[in-house]
Design an enzyme around this catalytic site. Sequence first.
Site, PDB file in Angstrom:
ATOM      1  N   PHE A 144       0.253   4.269 -12.020  1.00 33.75           N
ATOM      2  CA  PHE A 144      -0.871   5.122 -11.623  1.00 33.75           C
ATOM      3  C   PHE A 144      -0.341   6.330 -10.861  1.00 33.75           C
ATOM      4  CE2 PHE A 144      -4.198   6.562  -8.708  1.00 33.75           C
ATOM      5  CZ  PHE A 144      -5.248   6.749  -9.602  1.00 33.75           C
ATOM      6  N   ASP A 229       7.111   8.157  -7.251  1.00 32.27           N
ATOM      7  CA  ASP A 229       5.776   8.375  -6.696  1.00 32.27           C
ATOM      8  C   ASP A 229       5.604   7.357  -5.565  1.00 32.27           C
ATOM      9  OD1 ASP A 229       3.099   8.263  -6.066  1.00 32.27           O
ATOM     10  OD2 ASP A 229       2.391   8.331  -8.139  1.00 32.27           O
ATOM     11  N   LYS A 258      -1.429   9.300   0.618  1.00 33.47           N
ATOM     12  CA  LYS A 258      -2.058   8.202   1.353  1.00 33.47           C
ATOM     13  C   LYS A 258      -1.629   8.103   2.837  1.00 33.47           C
ATOM     14  CE  LYS A 258      -3.803   5.453  -2.377  1.00 33.47           C
ATOM     15  NZ  LYS A 258      -3.311   5.770  -3.718  1.00 33.47           N
TER      16      LYS A 258
HETATM   17  C1  LIG Z   1      -3.437   6.740  -4.783  1.00 35.45           C
HETATM   18  C2  LIG Z   1      -2.290   7.109  -5.613  1.00 35.45           C
HETATM   19  C3  LIG Z   1      -2.182   8.373  -6.230  1.00 35.45           C
HETATM   20  C4  LIG Z   1      -3.284   9.384  -6.169  1.00 35.45           C
HETATM   21  O1  LIG Z   1      -3.509   9.891  -4.884  1.00 35.45           O
HETATM   22  P1  LIG Z   1      -4.856  10.705  -4.596  1.00 35.45           P
HETATM   23  O2  LIG Z   1      -4.708  11.123  -3.164  1.00 35.45           O
HETATM   24  O3  LIG Z   1      -6.005   9.798  -4.860  1.00 35.45           O
HETATM   25  O4  LIG Z   1      -4.853  11.870  -5.524  1.00 35.45           O
HETATM   26  C5  LIG Z   1      -1.031   8.654  -6.930  1.00 35.45           C
HETATM   27  N1  LIG Z   1      -0.042   7.760  -7.040  1.00 35.45           N
HETATM   28  C6  LIG Z   1      -0.110   6.543  -6.469  1.00 35.45           C
HETATM   29  C7  LIG Z   1       1.038   5.604  -6.608  1.00 35.45           C
HETATM   30  C8  LIG Z   1      -1.239   6.165  -5.757  1.00 35.45           C
HETATM   31  O5  LIG Z   1      -1.324   4.940  -5.227  1.00 35.45           O
END
Ligand SMILES: *Cc1c(COP(=O)(O)O)cnc(C)c1O
Length: 402
Positions: A144, A229, A258
């Site tokens: 994700f 990420d 986050k």
């Molecule tokens: C939550 C998340 C995102 C997206 O972040 P947003 O602030 O909602 O755009 C991207 N990558 C990972 C691994 C995430 O957990």
Amino acid sequence: MTLSEAIQPNDSGLQQKITYILPITTRPELCFISGEGNYLFDQAGKRYLDLIQGWAVNTLGHCPPVMQQALIEQSNTLINPGPAFYNAPMLNLASNLCQNSAFDQVFFANSGAEANEGAIKLARKWGQINKQGANKIITFKHGFHGRTLATMSATGKDSFSQLYEPKVPGFTKVPFNDLESTRTAIDKSTVAIMLELIQGEAGIIPATQKFVSGLRELCDQNELLLIVDEVQTGIGRTGPLFCYEYYGIEPDIMTLGKGLGGGFPISALLTHKKYSCFEPGDQGGTFNGNPLACAVANAVLTEVTSQDFLSKSVENSVYLKSRLIRLCEKYNLPGVRGKGMLLALSTGGIDAPAIVKRALEDGLLLNAPRPDTLRFMPALNIEKSVIDEAMTMLDKLLAEAV
Ligand SMILES: *Cc1c(COP(=O)(O)O)cnc(C)c1O
């Protein structure tokens, strides 16, 4: 009129106001008014023990004094000089992030998706300059990366595959933890490999050490950028300040979001000077690097990197994990996954979303990323006594469910 005055317990006003929100997800019919540490309070004054914490965001829990202090001080000093100028919190946060990581340059943004967009753009630009226009990025099934069109295109969630067509081209998805498939997917148009070291939204699926070491080698051999990420895993969530440290590798690009702002919106892309190829005008954003967000993130980072903070968090996460393992044994459940304060309990045949619903009634906030998985992402500074309270509640819910 304050919000708490406007919304009354069992007031039809709440239901009326809910209708003004464009429905993009199912939310319980309640309204949170305040928060303190590990607890939230709704419009009726009901208390909830929060093991979601803004979706692995509230690093220090709800309304921690260090964040309040940073917000008050910075809002008394400077809120927004604009993106065309440097400001002190921006410079301080960038240097603190670099001094505490393997990277030496930072681009700030506002959400995880936006930081990942920046990473995708940087890799494509680098490929244009250095690899005859190579632009393909290998990503992983069930990974994700966000909800912009490009990051949805990079995401490996099945439910995204038919949404908002046409997608952004240039992403090849291969099975996670499958080094051979990754090797096979590389061709001369490939510029980067992008992954979550622990797939969060997929239900806490850690990459194996062999896989991560293998990806680093594949990137070195084929001149590809390794993008991690760490939007969910960064800022101490999994134990070390960054999850890549646990795997003993150095990525070429890392994204954060986050937990970076502890509940205030901010994200970042970090890289090495040798990959820094944006020219003026290539990349930007109105709110990027704004002082308020950077000051708060600096306060969070200072706390998380202070002596003993992370070792204490790890100690308490080991305790949480041991309590979850005990519940597994008691109810004969398949097991516990994850690291640090990012843990998942496999519930086997027990309906995890039903547990989440019952937990809400009891005043416990849990998340079920899959029908057979409960996810735990508490504040990094949760204490053993609060873990005990949560586990007693969970024990009762599991006893009911089996
Ligand atoms: C939550 C998340 C995102 C997206 O972040 P947003 O602030 O909602 O755009 C991207 N990558 C990972 C691994 C995430 O957990």
